[in-house]
Motif scaffolding. Structure first.
Motif, PDB file in Angstrom:
ATOM      1  N   GLN A 120       0.915  -1.305  -0.168  1.00 57.75           N
ATOM      2  CA  GLN A 120      -0.148  -0.044   0.004  1.00 57.75           C
ATOM      3  C   GLN A 120       0.892   1.088  -0.076  1.00 57.75           C
ATOM      4  O   GLN A 120       2.006   1.375   0.619  1.00 57.75           O
ATOM      5  CB  GLN A 120      -1.019   0.077   1.325  1.00 57.75           C
ATOM      6  CG  GLN A 120      -2.249   0.726   1.253  1.00 57.75           C
ATOM      7  CD  GLN A 120      -3.167   0.429   2.137  1.00 57.75           C
ATOM      8  OE1 GLN A 120      -2.960  -0.424   3.002  1.00 57.75           O
ATOM      9  NE2 GLN A 120      -4.521   0.631   1.974  1.00 57.75           N
ATOM     10  N   THR A 121       0.358   2.330  -0.723  1.00 61.37           N
ATOM     11  CA  THR A 121       1.000   3.628  -0.734  1.00 61.37           C
ATOM     12  C   THR A 121       0.747   4.577   0.740  1.00 61.37           C
ATOM     13  O   THR A 121      -0.411   3.992   1.103  1.00 61.37           O
ATOM     14  CB  THR A 121       0.956   4.498  -1.932  1.00 61.37           C
ATOM     15  OG1 THR A 121      -0.511   4.898  -1.964  1.00 61.37           O
ATOM     16  CG2 THR A 121       1.066   3.456  -3.410  1.00 61.37           C
ATOM     17  N   LEU A 122       1.411   5.300   0.737  1.00 64.11           N
ATOM     18  CA  LEU A 122       1.154   6.368   2.024  1.00 64.11           C
ATOM     19  C   LEU A 122      -0.514   6.842   1.711  1.00 64.11           C
ATOM     20  O   LEU A 122      -1.170   7.217   2.710  1.00 64.11           O
ATOM     21  CB  LEU A 122       1.806   7.499   1.829  1.00 64.11           C
ATOM     22  CG  LEU A 122       3.495   7.502   2.032  1.00 64.11           C
ATOM     23  CD1 LEU A 122       4.251   8.440   1.882  1.00 64.11           C
ATOM     24  CD2 LEU A 122       3.263   6.958   3.740  1.00 64.11           C
ATOM     25  N   PHE A 123      -0.840   6.996   0.378  1.00 60.96           N
ATOM     26  CA  PHE A 123      -2.197   7.503   0.243  1.00 60.96           C
ATOM     27  C   PHE A 123      -3.349   6.331   0.125  1.00 60.96           C
ATOM     28  O   PHE A 123      -4.644   6.600  -0.519  1.00 60.96           O
ATOM     29  CB  PHE A 123      -2.226   8.199  -1.097  1.00 60.96           C
ATOM     30  CG  PHE A 123      -1.133   9.332  -0.877  1.00 60.96           C
ATOM     31  CD1 PHE A 123      -1.753  10.859  -0.480  1.00 60.96           C
ATOM     32  CD2 PHE A 123       0.201   9.200  -1.455  1.00 60.96           C
ATOM     33  CE1 PHE A 123      -0.589  11.719  -0.266  1.00 60.96           C
ATOM     34  CE2 PHE A 123       1.090  10.267  -1.382  1.00 60.96           C
ATOM     35  CZ  PHE A 123       0.668  11.471  -0.545  1.00 60.96           C
ATOM     36  N   GLY A 124      -3.100   5.179   0.405  1.00 62.39           N
ATOM     37  CA  GLY A 124      -4.144   4.126   0.421  1.00 62.39           C
ATOM     38  C   GLY A 124      -4.161   3.297  -0.797  1.00 62.39           C
ATOM     39  O   GLY A 124      -4.962   2.559  -0.727  1.00 62.39           O
ATOM     40  N   ALA A 129       1.434  18.989  -2.579  1.00 64.65           N
ATOM     41  CA  ALA A 129       0.521  17.922  -3.093  1.00 64.65           C
ATOM     42  C   ALA A 129       0.254  17.030  -2.181  1.00 64.65           C
ATOM     43  O   ALA A 129      -0.935  16.499  -2.170  1.00 64.65           O
ATOM     44  CB  ALA A 129       0.938  17.545  -4.283  1.00 64.65           C
ATOM     45  N   ALA A 130       1.305  16.596  -1.097  1.00 65.81           N
ATOM     46  CA  ALA A 130       0.835  15.485  -0.488  1.00 65.81           C
ATOM     47  C   ALA A 130      -0.174  15.777   0.699  1.00 65.81           C
ATOM     48  O   ALA A 130      -0.802  14.740   1.229  1.00 65.81           O
ATOM     49  CB  ALA A 130       2.241  15.007   0.259  1.00 65.81           C
ATOM     50  N   GLU A 131       0.003  17.060   0.975  1.00 65.93           N
ATOM     51  CA  GLU A 131      -0.922  17.386   2.194  1.00 65.93           C
ATOM     52  C   GLU A 131      -2.428  17.743   1.583  1.00 65.93           C
ATOM     53  O   GLU A 131      -2.625  18.022   0.493  1.00 65.93           O
ATOM     54  CB  GLU A 131      -0.209  18.684   2.799  1.00 65.93           C
ATOM     55  CG  GLU A 131       0.863  18.432   3.420  1.00 65.93           C
ATOM     56  CD  GLU A 131       1.664  19.731   4.001  1.00 65.93           C
ATOM     57  OE1 GLU A 131       1.083  20.817   3.834  1.00 65.93           O
ATOM     58  OE2 GLU A 131       2.554  19.458   4.831  1.00 65.93           O
ATOM     59  N   PRO A 132      -3.376  17.772   2.699  1.00 71.60           N
ATOM     60  CA  PRO A 132      -3.435  17.196   3.908  1.00 71.60           C
ATOM     61  C   PRO A 132      -3.443  15.594   4.263  1.00 71.60           C
ATOM     62  O   PRO A 132      -3.484  15.383   5.467  1.00 71.60           O
ATOM     63  CB  PRO A 132      -4.628  18.124   4.585  1.00 71.60           C
ATOM     64  CG  PRO A 132      -5.615  17.947   3.508  1.00 71.60           C
ATOM     65  CD  PRO A 132      -4.915  17.858   2.187  1.00 71.60           C
ATOM     66  N   VAL A 166       1.488  11.402  -5.646  1.00 76.90           N
ATOM     67  CA  VAL A 166       1.637  12.924  -5.308  1.00 76.90           C
ATOM     68  C   VAL A 166       1.306  13.720  -6.699  1.00 76.90           C
ATOM     69  O   VAL A 166       0.778  14.866  -6.579  1.00 76.90           O
ATOM     70  CB  VAL A 166       3.396  13.221  -4.760  1.00 76.90           C
ATOM     71  CG1 VAL A 166       3.506  14.543  -4.666  1.00 76.90           C
ATOM     72  CG2 VAL A 166       2.948  12.469  -3.141  1.00 76.90           C
ATOM     73  N   ILE A 167       2.046  13.260  -7.666  1.00 80.94           N
ATOM     74  CA  ILE A 167       1.979  14.084  -8.767  1.00 80.94           C
ATOM     75  C   ILE A 167       0.629  14.034  -9.438  1.00 80.94           C
ATOM     76  O   ILE A 167      -0.002  15.092  -9.875  1.00 80.94           O
ATOM     77  CB  ILE A 167       3.015  13.771  -9.973  1.00 80.94           C
ATOM     78  CG1 ILE A 167       3.281  15.037 -10.917  1.00 80.94           C
ATOM     79  CG2 ILE A 167       2.621  12.513 -10.601  1.00 80.94           C
ATOM     80  CD1 ILE A 167       4.390  14.726 -11.620  1.00 80.94           C
TER      81      ILE A 167
END
Length: 938
Positions: A825-829, A913-916, A863-864
């Motif tokens: 899994q990535t940081l963003f699910g 772009a990563a936030e929040p 992110v991108i």
């Protein structure tokens, strides 16, 4: 019994069985542990049916199932591009291959494969041996390549069609008897296996030539006699290519074998072994059938737990069967308005378009299909061409419209309010294509759902996401194939030439299938915990990509043409230099001739001959020789690189320039990589090489119009920053916060040298390790990249892990997680499934490296994507257009006097772009550049 006269040998093409089972049968989802077993189940059923037929006069006395050992064989040494066009194996099929070998042995049938050879070579060898021993042979396959073996006691059997293939059937297919099939194939080539053959000569022409001249060699010897000028010149110019093609298609009937014919004697299955295997696979129905056949007790197989069903095993909703005969043809406004009323009542509709081209920028709209409920679908023809009131049967039919259609303008006027209504959901499969088609007719389709992207969010890494794949896998329905309507090759027609009656069935079926898939997938998002991935990373990206693709990027044809000429001249100069170094003229593009020059004439070390006697001359061989200081292989590498640049880019890009816009309009595939990275196609603008001067120059042809500039913004080392965050690398995180040179810092940490005055070679080594580790590079791979001994490269990697233990811990933890859960899994699910992580052999190493890399590369891709989704609102009101996304870079076209505010706005979006969703421990930094063309901006 010993093999001899009166014996009958059956040779089963195991690979064909596997692929038939995988594609023709619905996947039986997975075992309770998540292992895919659909192809294994189909394979076992086919074997059981086959074994049940072992009776009567035609029963085998000896039998074997033959498999391909791997995709690489001695033919790749003859021609490195052999089978290079073959698509990658489906990821859910790969781990099933070893299980089919186990299944064969469980059925007590001989199982044979051989390294460096194809299954067809083994079949040819055993067939020859059996024939020489006085026996008969039946090859159970429909593979055309095996038809050269037919005759003299050898026949083929297409088990799926129960059709026998003898000499007459071979003559019907190839126009020649079996002993001449290889000569016809050598001329005709094979695009599937990437066998070049003689360009422009098909099977029919090849058969006529071989009938007249007997074989390839005699034909080439008399090529000057051929009357047709183009054909004559092709045979003269491509003689060596044709000879290579013949070597590729001719089967090796003398493959070295450990197995003897006597070892292949038919044996009954051993009940305990076979039933144990079937129980392990959890094949309940087949286990009962086999137990009954063998007179044994069926094994007890626990029912799967209902607590945690596999995501792709959700039950299908109750719905009407798919029946293309029941779809409606809508030919007037009254009928279409009735459909609009139903759509407004339902609040959603599946939509699909039929066009004349896959290129959305030039495609003409031929028809629109709608579906409001499973089984309730229609097709609105608006652009079918007519012959006598019906669509044309050939490419050159009438340009008049067929009767019984709506005018395009009238149909769109009725549909536009619905397609643009925010209260009505429009559902599509690859909706970006349809949205662009409608946009060219001033219809802005929104809001949308996309079944391709729903499948991708749920099942990335498990299987493909095309509609046909999804329909067969999840609906147990094989859609009408487009080739049945359009044909193939030179005789293919465009969709506007398809008879309307056939178009209704095909097009409305697509909309019907799409709606059913949506009903199946949409509820699974929540259960699989990927709703946020779909809603924040997939669905909102569709209109952004569509706008970028329609913007296109301006390309200067003259610049490309000049580059092509310059590359051609430089290639000619290199050829002259190569010939001088070789001491004779030869075909630089011929691997065989090059090998003879390098290893026979020049006597260089490292020459390795394949079975045919030709030397291997791939890039790896030439790079090793060049590293030893040999000039000729270095020049050949330069020549090959220029040849690729010329053919793939400077020549091909000119063909992709849209005549109306003067721009190149690439298409982005959201589902092209399991990790979330976008793929650029038609043309691919992401793989333009930038490591060489010539490669970088190609970007000079991508230009800004007068009064504008190109603006490039690129994430700096984003994957290393994410690695530092997820692996908790304190030193690396601090270095990024302090804005240090991360590669110099790594070199200093590893090699105990000061950053000031550091040897550039030491920094280069650290850079290679930094990026290599992310991709799981081996000591061998690093050694090749750095041109150093393998032991030294492995020492670097070992020292790296000692200095940064968090990386090793991250790798171990990620691998363990993947093995337990079947995904990472990535940081963003985002979930990337890893179905092969528990396999054995070489596949396991690949799966482990992919699992380690996926969370890093996937997070960077996420992110991108987040930046791109926010970008239209961020630059709204500024004179700027987003044109391209290339890995970690975004390319814009901006008014010359607005560069600074655009850079400030874009950098703000990209760096935040990563936030929040995620607060990274390291800053994201973006480098900006500008210029009159892409090369200057990057």
């Amino acid at each position: 019994m010993g093999f001899g006269k009166g014996c009958h040998l059956h040779l089963i093409d195991g690979s064909a069985f596997i692929f038939r089972a995988y594609h023709a049968l619905p996947p039986l989802t997975r075992k309770s542990d998540g292992l895919p077993i659909g192809a294994v189940a189909g394979f076992c059923n086919m074997l059981f049916k086959y074994v049940e037929g072992w009776n009567g006069n035609d029963a085998p006395t000896h039998a074997a199932v033959i498999f391909d050992y791997s995709s690489k064989t001695f033919r790749n040494e003859i021609y490195p591009e052999y089978k290079a066009n073959r698509p990658e194996l489906p990821e859910d099929l790969r781990p099933q291959f070893p299980l089919t070998r186990e299944a064969t042995r469980a059925f007590n049938i001989a199982c044979i494969e051989r390294e460096d050879y194809e299954a067809d070579d083994i079949i040819a060898t055993l067939a020859r041996e059996a024939r020489e021993a006085g026996g008969r042979v039946t090859i159970i396959s429909s593979d055309k390549d095996l038809m050269q073996l037919v005759g003299n006691g050898v026949e083929m059997l297409d088990a799926m069609k129960n059709r026998r293939i003898g000499v007459d059937e071979v003559v019907e297919k190839f126009g020649v008897k079996p002993d001449k099939v290889v000569d016809v194939q050598a001329l005709a080539g094979d695009s599937v296996d990437n066998i070049p053959g003689a360009p422009g000569i098909g099977v029919k022409t090849a058969a006529l030539l071989i009938q007249e001249y007997g074989d390839v060699e005699n034909l080439l010897a008399h090529a000057e006699e051929i009357k047709q000028p183009k054909r004559r010149q092709t045979l003269i110019d491509k003689a060596e290519q044709i000879r290579i093609s013949r070597k590729l298609v001719e089967l090796d009937a003398h493959t070295p074998m450990d197995e003897k014919l006597d070892d292949l004697e038919v044996q009954d299955p051993k009940p305990e072994e076979l039933l144990t295997f079937l129980a392990q696979m959890e094949f309940r129905t087949l286990s009962k059938r086999v137990a009954e056949k063998l007179g044994a007790e069926p094994p007890v197989i626990p029912e799967p737990s209902a607590a945690a069903p596999a995501a792709d095993a959700a039950p299908l909703p109750e719905q009407a069967p798919i029946d293309p005969e029941k779809y409606e043809r809508v030919g007037d406004a009254e009928a279409l308005n009735r459909w609009v009323e139903v759509i407004r009542e339902r609040g959603c509709v599946a939509v699909d378009t039929e066009t004349t081209s896959l290129d959305e920028m030039v495609a003409e709209l031929v028809g629109i299909s709608l579906c409001v409920e499973p089984g309730q679908a229609c097709y609105i023809p608006v652009g079918h061409r007519a012959v006598g009131g019906e669509a044309a049967d050939d490419l050159f039919g009438s340009d008049e419209l067929a009767e019984g259609q709506m005018a395009l303008e009238e149909a769109l006027a009725i549909l536009k309010p619905v397609l643009e209504d925010d209260a009505i959901l429009k559902i599509g499969q690859n909706m970006k294509y349809d949205a662009k088609i409608f946009a060219r007719h001033d219809v802005a389709v929104a809001p949308i759902d996309d079944t391709m992207l729903l499948s991708y969010a749920l099942n990335a890494g498990k299987h493909g996401h095309g509609m046909d794949v999804l329909s067969e896998r999840y609906l147990d329905h094989k859609p009408i194939p487009i080739k049945s309507l359009l044909g193939s090759g030179k005789a293919a027609i465009t969709f506007d030439r398809v008879a309307i009656g056939d178009a209704v069935k095909y097009a409305a079926e697509d909309a019907d299938i799409t709606l059913r898939l949506w009903q199946l997938f949409k509820p699974q998002l929540h259960r699989a915990r990927v709703t946020t991935v779909y809603e924040t990373l997939e669905r909102p990206l569709v209109p952004v990509l569509a706008e970028m693709e329609m913007n296109g990027v301006l390309v200067d044809r003259d610049t490309l043409s000049r580059m092509s000429n310059a590359f051609a001249q430089k290639m000619a100069g290199l050829e002259a230099e190569i010939h001088e170094l070789a001491g004779e003229n030869f075909n630089v593009g011929s691997p065989k001739q090059l090998g003879e020059i390098l290893f026979d004439k020049m006597g260089l070390e490292g020459g390795k001959k394949g079975k045919t006697g030709a030397y291997a001359t791939g890039a790896d061989v030439l790079e090793d020789l060049a590293a030893e200081g040999h000039a000729l292989p270095a020049r050949v590498l330069d020549w090959r690189q220029l040849s690729k640049l010329k053919s793939t880019y400077t020549d091909a890009l000119q063909e992709h320039i849209n005549p109306e816009t003067g721009r190149v309009h690439t298409s982005y595939v959201q589902t092209g990589a399991n990790t979330g990275r976008l793929a650029s196609t038609d043309p691919n603008l992401q793989n333009i090489p930038v490591r060489t001067e010539e490669g970088r120059r190609i970007r000079e042809a991508f230009v800004a119009p007068e009064g504008k500039v190109m603006l490039s913004l690129d994430y700096s080392q984003i994957e290393l920053r994410i690695l530092a965050h997820v692996a908790g690398l304190a030193e690396m995180k601090q270095a990024f916060r302090d804005g240090l040179d991360i590669h110099a810092m790594t070199a200093s940490e590893m090699f105990n040298v000061p950053i000031e005055g550091m040897d550039p070679m030491v920094r280069r080594q650290a850079k290679a390790i930094n990026f290599g580790v992310i991709y799981g590079i081996s000591g061998f791979g690093l050694a090749r990249n750095l041109r150093i001994p393998r032991s030294e490269a492995q020492g670097f990697i070992d020292r790296y892990f000692e200095r940064f233990p968090g990386i090793k811990a991250y790798m171990d933890d990620t691998t363990a997680f993947a093995k337990e859960h079947g995904y990472v899994q990535t940081l963003f699910g985002r979930k990337i499934h890893t179905p092969e992580i528990n396999s054995k052999g070489p596949t396991a190493g690949f799966a482990r490296r992919a699992a380690i890399n996926a969370p890093i590369q996937g997070a960077a891709a996420d992110v991108i994507r987040r930046a791109m989704i926010r970008m239209p609102a961020a630059i709204d009101g500024l004179p700027a257009k987003m044109l391209l996304q290339v890995h970690d870079e975004l390319l814009f076209e901006v008014d010359a006097d607005a560069v600074d505010p655009v850079i400030a706005r874009v950098k703000e979006v990209m760096e935040g772009a990563a936030e929040p969703a995620v607060k990274l421990d390291v800053p994201l930094t973006v480098d900006a550049g500008q210029g009159a063309n892409w090369a200057e901006a990057h």
